[in-house]
Structure formats: C-alpha cells, structure tokens
Design a protein around this motif. Structure first.
Motif, mmCIF file in Angstrom:
data_model
loop_
_atom_site.group_PDB
_atom_site.id
_atom_site.type_symbol
_atom_site.label_atom_id
_atom_site.label_comp_id
_atom_site.label_asym_id
_atom_site.label_seq_id
_atom_site.Cartn_x
_atom_site.Cartn_y
_atom_site.Cartn_z
ATOM 1 N N HIS A 1 0.818 -1.205 0.000
ATOM 2 C CA HIS A 1 0.000 0.000 0.000
ATOM 3 C C HIS A 1 0.857 1.261 0.000
ATOM 4 O O HIS A 1 1.723 1.446 0.842
ATOM 5 C CB HIS A 1 -0.933 0.025 1.208
ATOM 6 C CG HIS A 1 -1.781 1.252 1.234
ATOM 7 N ND1 HIS A 1 -2.813 1.456 0.350
ATOM 8 C CD2 HIS A 1 -1.716 2.356 1.993
ATOM 9 C CE1 HIS A 1 -3.356 2.643 0.581
ATOM 10 N NE2 HIS A 1 -2.703 3.196 1.574
ATOM 11 N N PHE A 2 0.597 2.116 -0.961
ATOM 12 C CA PHE A 2 1.176 3.447 -1.000
ATOM 13 C C PHE A 2 0.245 4.320 -1.807
ATOM 14 O O PHE A 2 -0.607 3.838 -2.546
ATOM 15 C CB PHE A 2 2.597 3.441 -1.585
ATOM 16 C CG PHE A 2 2.665 2.987 -3.012
ATOM 17 C CD1 PHE A 2 2.552 3.894 -4.051
ATOM 18 C CD2 PHE A 2 2.827 1.652 -3.306
ATOM 19 C CE1 PHE A 2 2.589 3.465 -5.360
ATOM 20 C CE2 PHE A 2 2.867 1.220 -4.614
ATOM 21 C CZ PHE A 2 2.758 2.124 -5.647
ATOM 22 N N GLU A 3 0.433 5.616 -1.671
ATOM 23 C CA GLU A 3 -0.381 6.595 -2.389
ATOM 24 C C GLU A 3 0.534 7.414 -3.295
ATOM 25 O O GLU A 3 1.629 7.810 -2.880
ATOM 26 C CB GLU A 3 -1.059 7.523 -1.374
ATOM 27 C CG GLU A 3 -1.797 8.669 -1.995
ATOM 28 C CD GLU A 3 -2.272 9.704 -0.974
ATOM 29 O OE1 GLU A 3 -2.996 10.623 -1.390
ATOM 30 O OE2 GLU A 3 -1.910 9.606 0.213
ATOM 31 N N ILE A 4 0.104 7.652 -4.516
ATOM 32 C CA ILE A 4 0.806 8.573 -5.405
ATOM 33 C C ILE A 4 0.005 9.863 -5.392
ATOM 34 O O ILE A 4 -1.197 9.863 -5.634
ATOM 35 C CB ILE A 4 0.932 8.012 -6.832
ATOM 36 C CG1 ILE A 4 1.787 6.750 -6.815
ATOM 37 C CG2 ILE A 4 1.526 9.071 -7.764
ATOM 38 C CD1 ILE A 4 1.892 6.042 -8.145
ATOM 39 N N ARG A 5 0.699 10.946 -5.055
ATOM 40 C CA ARG A 5 0.035 12.243 -4.933
ATOM 41 C C ARG A 5 0.971 13.341 -5.397
ATOM 42 O O ARG A 5 2.174 13.139 -5.555
ATOM 43 C CB ARG A 5 -0.383 12.480 -3.485
ATOM 44 C CG ARG A 5 0.782 12.495 -2.523
ATOM 45 C CD ARG A 5 0.391 13.022 -1.159
ATOM 46 N NE ARG A 5 1.470 12.933 -0.198
ATOM 47 C CZ ARG A 5 2.513 13.752 -0.147
ATOM 48 N NH1 ARG A 5 2.629 14.748 -0.999
ATOM 49 N NH2 ARG A 5 3.452 13.601 0.781
ATOM 50 N N ALA A 6 0.416 14.523 -5.609
ATOM 51 C CA ALA A 6 1.219 15.681 -5.983
ATOM 52 C C ALA A 6 2.220 16.004 -4.879
ATOM 53 O O ALA A 6 1.900 15.918 -3.689
ATOM 54 C CB ALA A 6 0.308 16.886 -6.236
ATOM 55 N N ALA A 7 3.421 16.364 -5.280
ATOM 56 C CA ALA A 7 4.451 16.748 -4.314
ATOM 57 C C ALA A 7 4.109 18.100 -3.706
ATOM 58 O O ALA A 7 3.533 18.970 -4.360
ATOM 59 C CB ALA A 7 5.808 16.807 -5.003
ATOM 60 N N MET A 8 4.482 18.250 -2.431
ATOM 61 C CA MET A 8 4.269 19.499 -1.704
ATOM 62 C C MET A 8 5.610 19.983 -1.167
ATOM 63 O O MET A 8 6.587 19.223 -1.143
ATOM 64 C CB MET A 8 3.295 19.279 -0.553
ATOM 65 C CG MET A 8 1.926 18.771 -1.010
ATOM 66 S SD MET A 8 0.773 18.510 0.369
ATOM 67 C CE MET A 8 1.485 17.065 1.136
ATOM 68 N N ALA A 9 5.648 21.219 -0.724
ATOM 69 C CA ALA A 9 6.898 21.803 -0.234
ATOM 70 C C ALA A 9 7.538 20.948 0.859
ATOM 71 O O ALA A 9 8.763 20.780 0.875
ATOM 72 C CB ALA A 9 6.648 23.225 0.266
#
Length: 151
Positions: A4-12
């Motif tokens: 299990h992992f999530e791919i998401r937009a990078a943040m600062a």
C-alpha cells in the motif's frame, strides 16, 4: 513492507525527501545540493504554476518513498500528437526491488493516456544500466540517441 502506497502531488514539505533521493547515487551526488533547498522550493513553485507539469511522490506509511516528474508536451509533429516525458524517477534505496518503481511508471503511463498523450518518452544516462534494463522490461524501446547542451 506491504504493497500500500499513495501517489500524490508533491508538496513543499516533500522537497527534502525528493532531493535526498535525487542525490542518492553517483550522478546525483555530483549535481544535487540537499543542504540548500531554496532553489528546489523555487522550482516547485514554477512546476505548480504550470498545468503541464506533474511532480508526484509515492508515500507509504507517512514516508516519501518514490518520486517522478511527468511533463505533458503538446506538439505539431506526429499529426499534432501530445507526448509525455518521464523524468527524475527515484525510489528510496530501502524500497528498491519492491515493485514501487514499476508502479510509478505504470501510473505515469496511465496518467499520460488519461491526458490524451500518444507517446511516452524518457531519457536515462548511459551509465544507468540497471535503469535501462528496468525500462526495457516495462516495454520502452531505446529508439533514439539523445543529446544535451549545458547552458
């Protein structure tokens, strides 16, 4: 490790982990500066402002364990085809071999399709022979010779 992992937009707040992965090999160690995050944070602002740029991270159990950048490039050639470029694919050293890299590339291909791309391309430094085998296994073809000019 679990799947299990999530791919998401990078943040600062992800930038230190991303830069750490970029610097974690002989090539990256020569060109990245994990101790000076200011230029990376500025770059993230530019990426966020451009709808054709997708810097993502894979997060598992609250830790950033992988990253890549997907760039969408509208074009005139190939009958007006839109292509995507996959760049800066990295997986944390302790996650390599887990299938995470494959899942990141599959995400990028799927996102490219969703965004109407007809072609996905990437480059890889000549010295990254393990990466070349990885991309071959995923169906990419070493069809072109690339050139770069540092400015």
């Amino acid at each position: 490790m679990g799947d299990h992992f999530e791919i998401r937009a990078a943040m600062a707040e992800d930038v230190p982990a991303i830069v750490g992965m970029l610097a974690d090999d002989p090539l990256g160690a020569q060109r990245e500066s994990p101790d000076d995050l200011a230029p990376y944070l500025t770059a993230l602002q530019r990426l966020d402002a451009d709808p054709n740029q997708h810097l993502v991270v894979a997060e598992r159990e609250g830790r950033v364990v992988g990253t890549l950048q997907l760039t969408i490039v509208p074009g005139l050639s190939r009958r007006g085809a839109t292509r995507s470029i996959i760049e800066a694919v990295r997986v944390r050293a302790d996650e390599r071999g887990s299938g995470l890299g494959t899942r990141l590339i599959e995400w990028a291909i799927g996102e490219s399709r969703r965004l109407g791309c007809q072609l996905v391309q990437l480059t890889s430094d000549r010295t990254r022979t393990d990466a070349h085998r990885f991309y071959d296994r995923l169906g990419f073809t070493a069809s072109h010779m690339g050139f770069k000019l540092s400015l």
